[in-house]
Design a protein around this motif. Sequence first.
Motif, PDB file in Angstrom:
ATOM      1  N   ILE A  11      28.730  45.421   7.297  1.00  0.00           N
ATOM      2  CA  ILE A  11      27.803  46.520   7.572  1.00  0.00           C
ATOM      3  C   ILE A  11      28.187  47.058   8.936  1.00  0.00           C
ATOM      4  CG2 ILE A  11      25.365  47.113   7.986  1.00  0.00           C
ATOM      5  CD1 ILE A  11      24.925  44.246   6.466  1.00  0.00           C
ATOM      6  N   VAL A  12      28.250  48.387   9.077  1.00  0.00           N
ATOM      7  CA  VAL A  12      28.507  48.956  10.397  1.00  0.00           C
ATOM      8  C   VAL A  12      27.339  49.866  10.779  1.00  0.00           C
ATOM      9  CG1 VAL A  12      31.010  48.878  10.023  1.00  0.00           C
ATOM     10  CG2 VAL A  12      29.778  51.006   9.599  1.00  0.00           C
ATOM     11  N   THR A  13      27.044  49.920  12.068  1.00  0.00           N
ATOM     12  CA  THR A  13      25.948  50.763  12.533  1.00  0.00           C
ATOM     13  C   THR A  13      26.057  51.000  14.037  1.00  0.00           C
ATOM     14  OG1 THR A  13      23.526  50.972  12.671  1.00  0.00           O
ATOM     15  CG2 THR A  13      24.419  48.754  12.835  1.00  0.00           C
ATOM     16  N   ASN A  14      25.465  52.107  14.485  1.00  0.00           N
ATOM     17  CA  ASN A  14      25.387  52.366  15.921  1.00  0.00           C
ATOM     18  C   ASN A  14      24.074  51.855  16.501  1.00  0.00           C
ATOM     19  OD1 ASN A  14      27.856  53.647  16.709  1.00  0.00           O
ATOM     20  ND2 ASN A  14      27.254  55.359  15.402  1.00  0.00           N
ATOM     21  N   LYS A  15      23.190  51.333  15.631  1.00  0.00           N
ATOM     22  CA  LYS A  15      21.865  50.899  16.075  1.00  0.00           C
ATOM     23  C   LYS A  15      21.852  49.391  16.332  1.00  0.00           C
ATOM     24  CE  LYS A  15      19.696  54.767  13.921  1.00  0.00           C
ATOM     25  NZ  LYS A  15      18.831  55.350  12.949  1.00  0.00           N
ATOM     26  N   SER A  16      21.682  49.025  17.590  1.00  0.00           N
ATOM     27  CA  SER A  16      21.789  47.613  17.971  1.00  0.00           C
ATOM     28  C   SER A  16      20.729  46.752  17.286  1.00  0.00           C
ATOM     29  CB  SER A  16      21.669  47.464  19.480  1.00  0.00           C
ATOM     30  OG  SER A  16      22.640  48.262  20.099  1.00  0.00           O
ATOM     31  N   GLU A  17      19.504  47.268  17.213  1.00  0.00           N
ATOM     32  CA  GLU A  17      18.431  46.476  16.623  1.00  0.00           C
ATOM     33  C   GLU A  17      18.696  46.224  15.137  1.00  0.00           C
ATOM     34  OE1 GLU A  17      13.831  47.241  16.605  1.00  0.00           O
ATOM     35  OE2 GLU A  17      14.686  47.829  18.547  1.00  0.00           O
ATOM     36  N   LEU A  18      19.179  47.263  14.474  1.00  0.00           N
ATOM     37  CA  LEU A  18      19.481  47.143  13.043  1.00  0.00           C
ATOM     38  C   LEU A  18      20.617  46.138  12.820  1.00  0.00           C
ATOM     39  CD1 LEU A  18      18.796  48.263  10.207  1.00  0.00           C
ATOM     40  CD2 LEU A  18      20.576  49.987  10.577  1.00  0.00           C
ATOM     41  N   ALA A  19      21.626  46.184  13.682  1.00  0.00           N
ATOM     42  CA  ALA A  19      22.756  45.248  13.577  1.00  0.00           C
ATOM     43  C   ALA A  19      22.269  43.811  13.719  1.00  0.00           C
ATOM     44  CB  ALA A  19      23.800  45.567  14.645  1.00  0.00           C
ATOM     45  N   GLU A  20      21.397  43.581  14.691  1.00  0.00           N
ATOM     46  CA  GLU A  20      20.883  42.227  14.916  1.00  0.00           C
ATOM     47  C   GLU A  20      20.078  41.744  13.724  1.00  0.00           C
ATOM     48  OE1 GLU A  20      21.852  39.861  16.911  1.00  0.00           O
ATOM     49  OE2 GLU A  20      23.197  41.527  17.379  1.00  0.00           O
ATOM     50  N   LYS A  21      19.294  42.639  13.134  1.00  0.00           N
ATOM     51  CA  LYS A  21      18.487  42.294  11.974  1.00  0.00           C
ATOM     52  C   LYS A  21      19.388  41.924  10.790  1.00  0.00           C
ATOM     53  CE  LYS A  21      13.870  43.951  10.951  1.00  0.00           C
ATOM     54  NZ  LYS A  21      13.032  45.146  10.846  1.00  0.00           N
ATOM     55  N   CYS A  22      20.432  42.711  10.589  1.00  0.00           N
ATOM     56  CA  CYS A  22      21.381  42.419   9.502  1.00  0.00           C
ATOM     57  C   CYS A  22      22.021  41.050   9.723  1.00  0.00           C
ATOM     58  CB  CYS A  22      22.470  43.485   9.427  1.00  0.00           C
ATOM     59  SG  CYS A  22      21.879  45.083   8.838  1.00  0.00           S
ATOM     60  N   ARG A  23      22.392  40.787  10.968  1.00  0.00           N
ATOM     61  CA  ARG A  23      23.037  39.517  11.300  1.00  0.00           C
ATOM     62  C   ARG A  23      22.105  38.334  11.014  1.00  0.00           C
ATOM     63  NH1 ARG A  23      27.773  39.158  13.646  1.00  0.00           N
ATOM     64  NH2 ARG A  23      27.993  41.197  14.603  1.00  0.00           N
ATOM     65  N   LEU A  24      20.849  38.499  11.352  1.00  0.00           N
ATOM     66  CA  LEU A  24      19.860  37.452  11.090  1.00  0.00           C
ATOM     67  C   LEU A  24      19.717  37.206   9.590  1.00  0.00           C
ATOM     68  CD1 LEU A  24      16.713  37.976  13.388  1.00  0.00           C
ATOM     69  CD2 LEU A  24      18.343  36.095  13.439  1.00  0.00           C
ATOM     70  N   ILE A  25      19.546  38.300   8.834  1.00  0.00           N
ATOM     71  CA  ILE A  25      19.343  38.170   7.386  1.00  0.00           C
ATOM     72  C   ILE A  25      20.549  37.497   6.727  1.00  0.00           C
ATOM     73  CG2 ILE A  25      19.050  39.448   5.218  1.00  0.00           C
ATOM     74  CD1 ILE A  25      17.485  41.576   6.880  1.00  0.00           C
ATOM     75  N   ALA A  26      21.754  37.856   7.187  1.00  0.00           N
ATOM     76  CA  ALA A  26      22.971  37.332   6.556  1.00  0.00           C
ATOM     77  C   ALA A  26      23.185  35.848   6.839  1.00  0.00           C
ATOM     78  CB  ALA A  26      24.178  38.134   7.033  1.00  0.00           C
ATOM     79  N   ASN A  27      22.488  35.317   7.828  1.00  0.00           N
ATOM     80  CA  ASN A  27      22.708  33.915   8.195  1.00  0.00           C
ATOM     81  C   ASN A  27      21.391  33.156   8.334  1.00  0.00           C
ATOM     82  OD1 ASN A  27      24.118  31.597   8.866  1.00  0.00           O
ATOM     83  ND2 ASN A  27      24.339  32.152  11.030  1.00  0.00           N
ATOM     84  N   HIS A  28      20.610  33.151   7.238  1.00  0.00           N
ATOM     85  CA  HIS A  28      19.387  32.350   7.147  1.00  0.00           C
ATOM     86  C   HIS A  28      18.351  32.647   8.233  1.00  0.00           C
ATOM     87  CE1 HIS A  28      21.490  29.932   4.157  1.00  0.00           C
ATOM     88  NE2 HIS A  28      22.495  29.825   4.997  1.00  0.00           N
ATOM     89  N   GLY A  29      18.355  33.845   8.756  1.00  0.00           N
ATOM     90  CA  GLY A  29      17.379  34.185   9.785  1.00  0.00           C
ATOM     91  C   GLY A  29      17.573  33.391  11.068  1.00  0.00           C
ATOM     92  N   GLN A  30      18.767  32.815  11.199  1.00  0.00           N
ATOM     93  CA  GLN A  30      19.010  31.885  12.313  1.00  0.00           C
ATOM     94  C   GLN A  30      19.476  32.622  13.566  1.00  0.00           C
ATOM     95  OE1 GLN A  30      20.557  27.621  11.869  1.00  0.00           O
ATOM     96  NE2 GLN A  30      22.414  28.822  12.150  1.00  0.00           N
TER      97      GLN A  30
END
Length: 368
Positions: free
Chosen positions: A199-218
Motif C-alpha cells: 500500500i502506498v500513501t502520502n498520509k502518515s496516519e493512514l500508513a501507520e494504521k495500515c501497518r498496524l492492521i497488517a501485523n496483528h495490530g502490534q
Amino acid sequence: MIPLSDLYLQYKGIKKEIDTAIQSVIADSAFIGGKNNQYTKTFETAFSEYLGVKHTVGVGNGTDAIEIALLALGIENGDEVIVPAISWIATSEAVSNVGAKPVFADVLPNYYTIDPKEIEKKITDKTRAIIPVHLYGLSSEMDEIMGLSKKYKLFVIEDCAQAHGAIYKGKMVGTFGDAGTFSFFPGKNLGAYGDAGAIVTNKSELAEKCRLIANHGQEKKNVHMREGRNSRLDGIQSAILSVKLSHLPKWLARRKEIAKKYTKAFEQIKGMTVPTFPKYAEHTFHLFTIQVKNRKILQKKLHEAGIETGIHYPTALPFLAPYEKRHKKKEFPVAQKITSETLSLPLYPEITEKQISFVVKKIVELLS
Ligand SMILES: *Cc1c(COP(=O)(O)O)cnc(C)c1O
C-alpha cells in the motif's frame, strides 16, 4: 511455443543478483522481519522513492493491500464502494470482505478503465469510496475521479496491481488517491517469487494504521493496539523485489517498444482494434489486448501456430456468480462487449524481434 510471458527467461538475465539477494536473507535468517526488518524496509524506501510517495507499507499480496486500505479508511458494513465493471475479482472481493458492497460502474469504450460519468450515476448516500483500476497498465481518468471524490467527499483507493510505473499527466499512478495498492504477484510487471503486495500513501496516519492492521495490530513486541491480521511482506520477497525494481524502468521501456511495434503492424487491419490511450498517459502494457469479433477462432489458430494468447477477462465482474443476481443482462454494455472480444498477445521484455515478427505475420495472415 511463444508464451504470453516467460519468467524463467527473466530470471536467467538477473540470476546472479537474485541468487545473492536470496542467500543474504537466508544467512541473516531474516525471513519475516528479522533484524530491524531491514530487507523489507530497504524495498519500501526504494519503492517510495521510485513512485515519489511518502510511505510504502509492504503486505502479503495485492488483494490484502486493498482490504487493509479499506479497513484503515474505516469502510465497513452498510457502506458502498464503486469499482469498475472490468477488473480481476480481487478488486470487488476486497470490498465484500470488509463487509461493504461493491457497486459496479461501466468502463470507457476506448480505454477500458472506469467511466467517470458512470461513477457519478452510481453514487448514493451510502457511497464512501471509489476504487479505480489502472487496467492493463493504463491509468484511469484521475482528474475527473479526484474531482468526484472532492465533490461527494469520497475516498479514492487506486488499484495499481497492473500498473507499476504507469504515469498520468506526469505523475506516477498510486499517488493521486488517499492510497494506492500494488500486487507483486510473479506475473505482474514488477513480480516477486511468490505472493507479495504493498500500500502506498502520502498520509502518515493512514500508513501507520495500515501497518498496524497488517501485523496483528502490534505496535511493538506484545503491544497490540487493535486486532489486525497476518499480512506481511517477507524478507526473501523484499530482497527479490529490490533487485527487480532496479531493472523495472528498462523493462517497462521495452514493453512500450514492443506495444508500439504491434500497434503499428496492426493499425491497418480491418475488424481489429488495438489499444489506444491519451497523450497524457504512459501505458506500461502489463497486457497488450486486441479486440476482435471472432476471438475464439483466432485464439485457436494462433495456438496451432505456436502462439499462446490469453483472455483478460472473459466475464465482466457484475456477471460473475457472486454478483450476477443483482444485475440485468443489458447493464454494462461496454464491459460486456469488451469482455467478449479481447485477446491478450505475448508481450514480455525478453521476447525476441523474431518472435514479435512471427506473431505479427500470423495475425496479419489470419485476419486479412
Ligand atoms: C492481480 C490483481 C490484484 C490482486 O493481487 P494479488 O497479489 O494476486 O492478490 C488486484 N487487482 C488487480 C487489478 C489485479 O490484476
